[in-house]
Enzyme design. Structure first.
Site, mmCIF file in Angstrom:
data_model
loop_
_atom_site.group_PDB
_atom_site.id
_atom_site.type_symbol
_atom_site.label_atom_id
_atom_site.label_comp_id
_atom_site.label_asym_id
_atom_site.label_seq_id
_atom_site.Cartn_x
_atom_site.Cartn_y
_atom_site.Cartn_z
ATOM 1 N N ASP A 17 28.813 -74.205 75.606
ATOM 2 C CA ASP A 17 29.160 -75.633 75.619
ATOM 3 C C ASP A 17 30.644 -75.867 75.904
ATOM 4 O O ASP A 17 31.071 -77.007 76.076
ATOM 5 C CB ASP A 17 28.744 -76.323 74.306
ATOM 6 C CG ASP A 17 29.300 -75.646 73.070
ATOM 7 O OD1 ASP A 17 29.926 -74.577 73.211
ATOM 8 O OD2 ASP A 17 29.111 -76.172 71.958
ATOM 9 N N GLU A 214 41.204 -66.528 63.219
ATOM 10 C CA GLU A 214 41.720 -67.271 64.384
ATOM 11 C C GLU A 214 42.748 -68.264 63.839
ATOM 12 O O GLU A 214 43.950 -68.078 63.943
ATOM 13 C CB GLU A 214 40.585 -67.988 65.120
ATOM 14 C CG GLU A 214 41.066 -68.761 66.334
ATOM 15 C CD GLU A 214 39.949 -69.556 67.021
ATOM 16 O OE1 GLU A 214 40.227 -70.081 68.107
ATOM 17 O OE2 GLU A 214 38.835 -69.686 66.476
ATOM 18 N N HIS A 235 38.242 -63.278 67.815
ATOM 19 C CA HIS A 235 39.690 -63.541 67.695
ATOM 20 C C HIS A 235 40.344 -62.510 66.763
ATOM 21 O O HIS A 235 40.819 -61.500 67.229
ATOM 22 C CB HIS A 235 39.971 -64.984 67.255
ATOM 23 C CG HIS A 235 39.343 -66.001 68.140
ATOM 24 N ND1 HIS A 235 39.842 -66.290 69.394
ATOM 25 C CD2 HIS A 235 38.249 -66.790 67.980
ATOM 26 C CE1 HIS A 235 39.079 -67.211 69.973
ATOM 27 N NE2 HIS A 235 38.099 -67.522 69.134
ATOM 28 N N ASP A 293 36.806 -67.795 76.126
ATOM 29 C CA ASP A 293 36.473 -68.697 75.022
ATOM 30 C C ASP A 293 35.847 -70.009 75.505
ATOM 31 O O ASP A 293 34.636 -70.162 75.475
ATOM 32 C CB ASP A 293 37.707 -68.957 74.154
ATOM 33 C CG ASP A 293 37.362 -69.388 72.734
ATOM 34 O OD1 ASP A 293 36.186 -69.300 72.344
ATOM 35 O OD2 ASP A 293 38.275 -69.801 72.000
#
Length: 356
Positions: A17, A214, A235, A293
């Protein structure tokens, strides 16, 4: 444009997404009569993407601008999966693991995301089936291998039991692992649904990765490794704040899914790339990969992340090869397919495979 690293690449951390084409968002917004913040690609990108650091919360709000056009629509869900495969093939990626929340793409009710209130008749199970169809169609067309990871969301523990069941149902059909994403300030309770889902995943032999360290502290990585039994860390930059933990994870060859450009734009790391944890990981010969990402929101391709590593951290061709071999070795493919992927890389890189 000449690629920073022109050899075949492996990518392990990209969100479906967060990798949608702006043209596709505009198409479905218009088709479904859903208002968007712009009517052209440039207008839309002004609202959706950005290039100076924001907080993680501000970054997450970007999804609200465009997800109403996609979530809950069968054709859209299948198409974004197919298009991601095409994009990655063009970037020279030969194997990619793409992750997503089946519930968010199904438009399940959730606060505080406003578009979650437009719940339709699309179920999380059907979302996984549609994504699989799109991915498999893309694999056949673009000669690239693709698998998927299903995300639990930290703020919605009630979804996690279904996520692990979907991992079990589709484990031989594109899905290879479970993930936990979202706001790291929400710790995992020892009796939580997240923990139960991860215990079930481990019991059934389903691979496990967790977003940790992260925006959150090293303690979140500890939680991911020791409580949730994560095999990889999404991460993980703040592991460096706990030297003992870092030393232990280096020893066990824990894999860190590093996303350099993302870490700059979400404020997860210091803005000076020369001091980025990836520079330390490189120095210590840690086990890590380089990933995009959310390329839509960061207006980037994998070349952006490779160019940052080369320009600011002194990465060489040899280190890029090592990173991609690490990624292949740490992928969630079954052993036979993993070996085939490694052989593809060794051949392309002109390397003799290590026997160690």
């Amino acid at each position: 444009m000449e690629r920073v690293f022109g050899e075949p690449k492996v990518e392990l951390h990209v969100h479906l997404d967060g990798a949608i084409r702006p043209e596709t968002i505009l198409h479905f917004g218009k088709k479904r009569g859903i208002p968007l913040p712009g009517s052209t690609v440039d207008d839309l990108l002004k609202h959706v993407s950005y290039k100076t650091p924001l907080t993680l919360t501000q970054f997450l709000e970007k999804f609200d601008h465009y997800m109403p056009a996609i979530a809950g629509d069968r054709e859209a869900v299948r198409r974004i999966a197919y298009e991601l495969v095409e994009t990655k093939a063009k970037e020279g990626v030969v194997y990619v693991e793409v992750r997503y929340s089946p519930h968010l793409l199904a438009n399940c009710k959730v606060e505080p995301i406003p578009w979650g209130q437009q719940e339709g008749d699309l179920t999380p199970d059907e979302v996984v089936s549609l994504v699989n169809q799109g991915l498999q169609e893309g694999e056949r067309k673009f000669n690239i291998k693709v698998r998927s990871i299903l995300c639990c969301m930290r703020h919605m523990p009630s979804w996690s039991p279904e996520v692990v069941e979907l991992c079990k149902k589709y484990r031989n059909n594109s899905v290879v692992a479970i993930d936990l994403a979202g706001d790291e300030s929400l710790k995992v309770d020892t009796s939580s649904e997240h923990r139960k889902a991860y215990e079930e995943a481990e019991r059934c032999g389903i691979h496990r990765t967790v977003h940790a360290g992260e925006a959150g502290p090293a303690a979140m990585i500890k939680e991911a490794v020791y409580l949730l039994k994560a095999e990889r860390i999404g991460h993980g930059y703040h592991v460096l704040e706990d030297p003992e933990l870092y030393k232990e994870l280096l020893r066990t060859k824990m894999h860190f899914e590093v996303c350099p450009w993302s870490s700059y734009l979400t404020g997860a790391c210091l803005p000076d790339f020369r001091k980025h944890p990836a520079a330390q990981f490189r120095k210590d010969q840690a086990n890590y990969s380089i990933n995009t990402d959310d390329p839509l929101i960061f207006n980037s391709t994998i070349d952006k992340d490779y160019s940052i590593a080369k320009e600011y951290m002194g990465f060489t061709e040899e280190e890029f090869k090592r990173v991609n071999i690490n990624a292949a070795q740490s992928s969630f493919l079954p052993e036979k397919e993993k070996q085939e992927l490694l052989n593809t890389l060794y051949e392309a890189y002109g390397m003799v495979p290590s026997t160690s």
